[in-house]
Design a protein around this motif. Sequence first.
Motif, PDB file in Angstrom:
ATOM      1  N   LEU A 133      52.196  68.183  38.524  1.00 36.98           N
ATOM      2  CA  LEU A 133      51.831  68.485  37.143  1.00 36.98           C
ATOM      3  C   LEU A 133      51.012  67.354  36.541  1.00 36.98           C
ATOM      4  CD1 LEU A 133      52.136  70.428  34.746  1.00 36.98           C
ATOM      5  CD2 LEU A 133      54.236  69.204  34.119  1.00 36.98           C
ATOM      6  N   ALA A 144      47.303  67.702  35.043  1.00 37.53           N
ATOM      7  CA  ALA A 144      47.102  67.307  33.645  1.00 37.53           C
ATOM      8  C   ALA A 144      45.954  66.316  33.518  1.00 37.53           C
ATOM      9  CB  ALA A 144      48.386  66.703  33.085  1.00 37.53           C
ATOM     10  N   LEU A 153      51.812  72.821  30.808  1.00 33.80           N
ATOM     11  CA  LEU A 153      50.528  72.177  30.534  1.00 33.80           C
ATOM     12  C   LEU A 153      49.760  72.921  29.444  1.00 33.80           C
ATOM     13  CD1 LEU A 153      48.673  69.872  31.255  1.00 33.80           C
ATOM     14  CD2 LEU A 153      47.703  71.280  33.075  1.00 33.80           C
TER      15      LEU A 153
END
Length: 263
Positions: A98, A102, A216
Amino acid sequence: MEAALGLMRRIHPKHSETALSALLGLLPHLSSDLLSQVDQPLRSLTLFNSVLCDVDSGKEFILCEYNRDADSYRSPWSNKYHPPLEDGPYPSSELRKLEIEANEVFSIYRDQYYEGGISSVYMWEDENEGFVGCFLIKKDGSKTGHGRRGYLQEGSWDAIHVIEVGPDEEGITHYCLTSTVMLSLTTNDQSSGTFSLSGSIRRQMNMDLSIADGHLCNMGKMIEEMESKLRNSLDQVYFGKTKEMVCTLRPPAEVLPMRLPDS
């Protein structure tokens, strides 16, 4: 503690590091609270492939307390510490995926909204079965900076967004966003002379959102909304009030003939 925080809010961003160091010397028993609540202007460091053997050579990342352990800083691109650190903390494999996504998305966001600058995203697990994400943007708007317009003699914009993400409860997650923006600019030309303006603003936002679209997406929407509010506040408070005061003290030339003579 309240007096110390009030003082730091009124300090020029350029002198905040010196002021914080002085406060830590005067109030050592409040060191932990001061370091956790006082935001400092961001710094950047360039990673070269010959130093870290990083496949993402040449990319820059932002230095802050959120990616620091001892005297080393973790890069969001390589997930390595600079200088190398053997036992430094790392995000879990799932959170690291993640974090990578990101950084890629936030880099596009930064380029579209800021037209340059540096961005970094760091994530780590917290004690409440959730995680924390730190989204950072540093824009140097000076003539020699990263900006594409560079009209300022000196200028910087530091944005710090820290999002606490709670555990999933029946498809709903609580998000707590704390954002700080530090602005500093100086102009120096024949028409306006030397002018300096600086300040900081901090706001918080709490939302309960569905995770159907992913963390996100939710975090990105919150940051975009918060940055819009912060920019408007800075425009009204700093630039608006400054323009009002300057025009009151030194009204434009076209306004002067319209004034009535004194009786």
